[in-house]
Motif scaffolding. Structure first.
Motif, short mmCIF file in Angstrom:
data_model
loop_
_atom_site.label_atom_id
_atom_site.label_comp_id
_atom_site.label_asym_id
_atom_site.label_seq_id
_atom_site.Cartn_x
_atom_site.Cartn_y
_atom_site.Cartn_z
N VAL A 16 0.85 -1.19 0.00
CA VAL A 16 0.00 0.00 0.00
C VAL A 16 0.89 1.24 0.00
N MET A 17 0.60 2.18 -0.90
CA MET A 17 1.31 3.45 -0.92
C MET A 17 0.29 4.55 -0.66
N LEU A 18 0.60 5.41 0.28
CA LEU A 18 -0.25 6.57 0.58
C LEU A 18 0.54 7.83 0.31
N ARG A 19 -0.11 8.78 -0.36
CA ARG A 19 0.49 10.07 -0.63
C ARG A 19 -0.45 11.15 -0.16
N GLY A 20 0.12 12.28 0.20
CA GLY A 20 -0.69 13.41 0.62
C GLY A 20 -0.89 14.39 -0.52
N ILE A 21 -1.73 15.37 -0.30
CA ILE A 21 -1.97 16.42 -1.28
C ILE A 21 -0.78 17.38 -1.30
N GLU A 22 -0.28 17.66 -0.10
CA GLU A 22 0.87 18.56 0.00
C GLU A 22 2.14 17.79 -0.33
N ASP A 23 3.23 18.54 -0.52
CA ASP A 23 4.51 17.90 -0.83
C ASP A 23 5.00 17.03 0.32
N THR A 24 4.79 17.47 1.54
CA THR A 24 5.32 16.75 2.71
C THR A 24 4.18 16.46 3.68
N ILE A 25 3.91 15.18 3.91
CA ILE A 25 2.89 14.83 4.90
C ILE A 25 3.52 14.40 6.22
N PHE A 26 4.74 13.89 6.16
CA PHE A 26 5.45 13.50 7.37
C PHE A 26 6.54 14.53 7.63
N LYS A 27 6.13 15.60 8.31
CA LYS A 27 7.02 16.73 8.52
C LYS A 27 8.03 16.51 9.63
N SER A 28 7.82 15.47 10.43
CA SER A 28 8.75 15.19 11.54
C SER A 28 8.70 13.70 11.86
N LYS A 29 9.65 13.28 12.65
CA LYS A 29 9.67 11.89 13.12
C LYS A 29 8.45 11.61 13.99
N LYS A 30 7.95 12.65 14.66
CA LYS A 30 6.77 12.51 15.52
C LYS A 30 5.54 12.10 14.69
N THR A 31 5.33 12.74 13.53
CA THR A 31 4.19 12.38 12.70
C THR A 31 4.34 10.96 12.15
N GLN A 32 5.57 10.56 11.84
CA GLN A 32 5.81 9.19 11.39
C GLN A 32 5.46 8.20 12.50
N GLU A 33 5.86 8.53 13.72
CA GLU A 33 5.60 7.65 14.86
C GLU A 33 4.10 7.54 15.14
N ILE A 34 3.38 8.65 15.02
CA ILE A 34 1.93 8.63 15.21
C ILE A 34 1.29 7.69 14.19
N PHE A 35 1.70 7.81 12.93
CA PHE A 35 1.14 6.97 11.87
C PHE A 35 1.49 5.50 12.12
N ARG A 36 2.75 5.24 12.48
CA ARG A 36 3.18 3.86 12.75
C ARG A 36 2.35 3.24 13.88
N GLU A 37 2.11 3.99 14.94
CA GLU A 37 1.31 3.48 16.06
C GLU A 37 -0.11 3.15 15.63
N LEU A 38 -0.70 3.99 14.78
CA LEU A 38 -2.06 3.74 14.29
C LEU A 38 -2.11 2.47 13.43
#
Length: 92
Positions: A16-38
């Motif tokens: 599965v590949m997910l892309r955002g509308i904006e150029d950057t959806i994972f602006k920090s390691k924190k947002t990556q960690e939130i997504f990983r936890e979900l």
């Protein structure tokens, strides 16, 4: 023109590949960690692998009985709500 329907995987495994509308959806390691936890919460051991990029994420996932589309829906809604809440946006 409507897109072609997803072919059902016999093994139940999907890339599965997910892309955002904006150029950057994972602006920090924190947002990556939130997504990983979900993802881990939704799929448990069914999360076979995950790779983050600034503008997208690639995942190897094993679907549940509900199907990959229904499996991903609560993850994406929760992630969008979290991002909107943290950035002060409404998502409208």
């Amino acid at each position: 023109m409507a897109r072609k329907a997803r072919e059902k995987s016999k093994s139940g495994k999907y890339i599965v590949m997910l892309r955002g509308i904006e150029d950057t959806i994972f602006k920090s390691k924190k947002t990556q960690e939130i997504f990983r936890e979900l993802i881990e919460k939704a799929f448990g051991k069914g999360m076979l692998g995950i790779r983050f990029f600034n503008d997208r994420v690639l995942m190897a996932l094993k679907e549940t009985k509900a199907g990959i589309g229904m499996d991903m829906k609560p993850v994406l809604i929760s992630f969008a709500r979290t991002l909107n809440r943290n950035s002060g946006e409404t998502g409208k």
